[in-house]
Enzyme design. Sequence first.
Site, short mmCIF file in Angstrom:
data_model
loop_
_atom_site.label_atom_id
_atom_site.label_comp_id
_atom_site.label_asym_id
_atom_site.label_seq_id
_atom_site.Cartn_x
_atom_site.Cartn_y
_atom_site.Cartn_z
CB CYS A 3 -0.90 -0.02 1.25
SG CYS A 3 -1.77 1.52 1.53
CB CYS A 6 1.09 1.25 4.41
SG CYS A 6 -0.50 0.89 5.19
CG HIS A 45 -4.10 -0.83 5.32
ND1 HIS A 45 -3.63 -0.20 4.18
CD2 HIS A 45 -4.95 -1.80 4.87
CE1 HIS A 45 -4.14 -0.77 3.11
NE2 HIS A 45 -4.95 -1.75 3.50
CG HIS A 97 -7.52 8.66 0.93
ND1 HIS A 97 -7.56 7.35 0.52
CD2 HIS A 97 -7.89 9.40 -0.15
CE1 HIS A 97 -7.91 7.30 -0.76
NE2 HIS A 97 -8.13 8.54 -1.19
P1 5GP Z 1 -8.95 8.25 -4.21
O1 5GP Z 1 -9.38 8.33 -5.62
O2 5GP Z 1 -8.44 6.87 -3.84
O3 5GP Z 1 -9.96 8.79 -3.23
O4 5GP Z 1 -7.75 9.27 -4.08
C1 5GP Z 1 -6.41 8.92 -4.10
C2 5GP Z 1 -5.64 10.20 -4.29
O5 5GP Z 1 -4.29 9.95 -3.95
C3 5GP Z 1 -5.66 10.73 -5.72
O6 5GP Z 1 -6.22 12.04 -5.72
C4 5GP Z 1 -4.19 10.70 -6.14
O7 5GP Z 1 -3.84 11.83 -6.92
C5 5GP Z 1 -3.46 10.66 -4.82
N1 5GP Z 1 -2.21 9.92 -4.85
C6 5GP Z 1 -1.99 8.70 -5.40
N2 5GP Z 1 -0.72 8.29 -5.19
C7 5GP Z 1 -0.14 9.27 -4.46
C8 5GP Z 1 1.19 9.42 -3.94
O8 5GP Z 1 2.07 8.58 -4.09
N3 5GP Z 1 1.44 10.58 -3.25
C9 5GP Z 1 0.48 11.53 -3.06
N4 5GP Z 1 0.85 12.62 -2.36
N5 5GP Z 1 -0.77 11.42 -3.54
C10 5GP Z 1 -1.08 10.30 -4.23
ZN ZN Z 2 -2.25 1.24 3.77
#
Ligand code: 5GP
Ligand code: ZN
Length: 103
Positions: A3, A6, A45, A97
């Site tokens: 993850c 994580c 997690h 998140h």
């Molecule tokens: P979800 O669509 O799962 O609610 O949002 C995940 C968010 O995490 C997305 O807006 C994406 O841009 C962000 N994200 C994905 N990988 C990373 C990362 O490695 N670092 C950061 N800072 N944001 C990430």
């Molecule tokens: Zn996690």
Amino acid sequence: MSCIFCKIINKQELSGILYENNKFIVIKDINPKAPVHLLIIPKKHIPSVKEIGQEDKELLGELILVAKEFAEQKGLKGYKLIINVGREDGQIIDHLHLHLLAQ
Ligand code: 5GP
Ligand code: ZN
């Protein structure tokens, strides 16, 4: 553990953590969809809202409080708090998140 959140929490991945306490981190979204786009991430997690239980009630309340305090500290007048749930509705990272978005 594969993850990405994580890994960020465990400092196995560089990310520029803006805030950290014993239960949460706050980072900037890597692909911002608004001028302010932060992610408030519980260290525990939990894959998604689908997996939360009674034992997570306090943590989930604190999640909103961290967002509120961060928004106040940044002087934001208004903002959006979003949780995507499930691949079908845009969740791409399977670690719970909260998105904080503001202009
Ligand atoms: P979800 O669509 O799962 O609610 O949002 C995940 C968010 O995490 C997305 O807006 C994406 O841009 C962000 N994200 C994905 N990988 C990373 C990362 O490695 N670092 C950061 N800072 N944001 C990430
Ligand atoms: Zn996690």
